[in-house]
Scaffold this active site. Structure first.
Site: not given
Lengths: 428, 428
Positions: B136, B143, B208, B210, B242, B246, B249, B262, B266, B361, B375
């Site tokens: 990824d 982003h 995300e 993508e 994805d 958070r 993370q 993550k 996916t 993203t 975001e």
């Protein structure tokens, strides 16, 4: 749990298995995939015994295996051991018991099986499984501390280290068998005083002294692996060298971690030592006063460390004198095989037979136990002196790096890992 | 390069391909792997046309393909498209030309091929290739800026961002086809004011927005991919979500990047849109005054961006009214498909047919173009209001997240990506 296969008094009718210091006595019986060197023979599974390999396809054709071990023997004779890994501990154990009895002095099948031996000196090896995913961990607190002191002295051990086995995904495609050449990678780097980066051969090529763990039975996506049962998902261990470009790593790693610094080659040794063979070498977990109690999903009274001796040697170009760079034990790792597996699946991530986990660089508490040149040379600030008088901050073209691993304990047979070798080629 | 297959005036004898807004007109011809919903039929390759799928195994059996396209048609009818991906652009192009002619109004084979159509409404899909490795990237500067402003306001865009396509390795085993459920993962998190972490269901489950790129022909380990030829190593694109935790993370990512945050799932859309189908939608690279000149290995006058419209929609539990969360274009990405491929192989890392690259993203320069809830809600500081009046900082159990993608341009046929859907199940 120890059983008759661990009995140190057992001898094999393969005489070389009794030579003192032999990595592959009758109590080891590691699995690999081989063929005749330089040939286009089909790859096939075998078991190391002394200086030979028992060709399992040939042995299976002799009809020597018991009903309990037959399907495992068949799976272990394939060109990829994924199917064997999927079978789980009962099948692995049944096969080990058969192999121990068949290769034991006095076995009536000895004459038949002698024809199934192949000399290791004439073999070449393949990566023994189709590796679906490769994950590298960061389990050694001494490596974490030593590396941390170089890069963030004010906060050498990060606050998460003793709470979870930190890991990241690596590259499965570039896992290469011991003996494969390692071309010095090109990459982007930025000198500390430079305004802009440049692209060229890494100036900080490093080795990392690690163990690899091949995953056995997997878990479906969305389910976890219980810490108490986690080791049943581990087929066995090998040596692993996670070659690293430290200058590339320094420039690229924010904010998503190492990528091109690591994915050009990862070398592994050809023989997978089963957890059962390692059973006599369990030792208590290394825990210090002040270490937090593990969160429940990582807590188990059954989890122990493994006392596996590890070394890294550097041979300079021209087959000069080798120098031992690292000498430590896997017993110092804060996080074990069971911790890595339970943590990895704790969010429902599906592991699959043949997946590879790296333990991360293994370093110990004392000087000489550092498992990579970043630590040994303090990122080049204190170059090391080799036996031939030359210096190294990082690896040079033509250097050969060799990892060794073994277990020894009074009253037990020596269990060896063989070696993991790689020579550095000049950048393309 | 445009050719007869891009001619917007071409119509298919499959009438639904002409319906305005259809994602799969004759100019698209994306590849996927399908079978009858809920059946145990063998998986097989097909091409989307209108609301149908041309079953390529059935079509191939009719002997309708030219000599030039025959081997590609056969590879494209398999249960995994790796062999098709390995064939390269000339073979893909020959197959596309045949398909365009065979499905065109007036084609003499129409009657024969009508029997090879399968309704999309009755199909289920598989991940269309054995994904060897999934990488990824982090290609959207908006982003990077938006996320950076939340976590390191003083240094929102890291100094390496405009020099290299930052990437990290992801988990291949948990790439799941659109429609697969997404179980809310458990994980370790530490609240900002807490002394110790805890383990439990993530409270910050995010999507995300993508694109995914399937790799075509690979490169041997130790060799690089030239930037000018890089797109020849890309088979095509799909939508990719994805899913990210958070809070996990934030706690785990130092120092090695995202891992358990993550790798639980996916999601990808079932249809792979070839680069050739996207050729009419090339636009200049987004470059600003002050952007550094690319280092030579990333520099090419041929590299262009792709203007692919992207959207993310959230449908609350109970099939409530959907709300559009994100709306942007891939044209804003600083780094393109060619950049990702050339950078990934620049150190000799071997890519293989069927590998998957994520673009990271995709966010754009204006409000509403943010490609994830981190975001949009400023990590929960500014919850968003849905069409039904409810609020979201992050995803709730029962939420369904749908990605859409398409290309439109005056004088060109619309090229759609279909959708990538996932619903959030409560933690186990």
């Amino acid at each position: 749990m120890l059983n008759e296969t661990h009995d140190p008094s057992l001898h094999s009718w393969v005489a070389s298995a009794q030579v003192p210091g032999c990595d592959f006595p009758l109590q080891n019986l590691p699995h690999g995939v081989f063929r005749r060197q330089g040939s286009s023979e089909p790859w096939r599974g075998g078991v190391a015994i002394g200086d030979a390999i028992l060709d399992l396809a040939a042995a299976h054709a002799q009809g020597v295996f018991s009903a309990a071990a037959d399907s495992a023997a068949q799976a272990a004779s394939a060109a990829s051991l994924n199917r064997l890994m999927a079978l789980g501990p009962a099948a692995w154990s049944a096969l080990r018991l058969d192999l121990s009895r068949l290769l034991r002095e006095g076995a009536p099948q000895a004459l038949q099986l002698r024809a199934c031996l192949f000399p290791q000196a004439q073999a070449e090896y393949a990566v023994p499984a189709r590796i679906g995913d490769y994950t590298d961990f960061f389990t050694s607190q001494y490596h974490a501390l030593n590396a941390g002191r170089i890069f963030q002295p004010q906060n050498a051990l990060l606050p998460n280290f003793k709470w979870l086995p930190i890991g990241y995904h690596g590259r499965a495609s570039s896992v290469a068998i011991s003996g494969s050449a390692v071309r010095r990678p090109q990459g982007q780097t930025r000198a500390p005083d430079a305004a802009t980066p440049q692209f060229g051969p890494t100036q900080k090529l490093d080795y990392e002294l690690e163990l690899g763990v091949f995953v056995g039975p997997g878990n479906p996506r969305g389910t976890a692996i219980d810490i108490d049962a986690a080791e049943q998902h581990a087929f066995g261990l090998c040596l692993l060298n996670d070659w690293s470009a430290r200058d590339v790593q320094a420039w690229e790693s924010m904010p998503l971690g190492p990528f091109m610094a690591k994915n050009f080659t990862t070398s592994i040794s050809p023989w997978i030592i089963t957890l059962e063979a390692l059973a006599p070498f369990r030792v208590p977990l290394p825990r210090e006063a002040g270490d937090p109690a593990a969160l429940p999903y990582l807590q188990s009274t059954q989890v122990q460390a493994l006392d596996i001796q590890l070394e890294a040697w550097l041979t300079p170009p021209g087959a000069g004198q080798a120098t031992r760079l690292s000498r430590t034990s896997y017993r110092h790792a804060h996080w074990t095989v069971a911790h890595m597996l339970a943590h990895h699946a704790s969010n429902g991530c599906n592991l699959q037979p043949g997946d590879l986990l790296g333990t991360g660089t293994q370093s110990g508490p004392t000087n000489g136990e550092q498992g990579c040149l970043l630590e040994l040379s303090q990122d080049g600030r204190t170059p090391i002196i080799l036996a031939d008088g030359s210096q190294r901050s990082y690896l040079q073209d033509g250097d050969t790096l060799t990892l060794h691993g073994w277990c020894e304990r009074p009253g037990q047979a020596r269990i060896g890992f063989g070696s993991c070798v790689g020579s550095v080629l000049a950048a393309a």
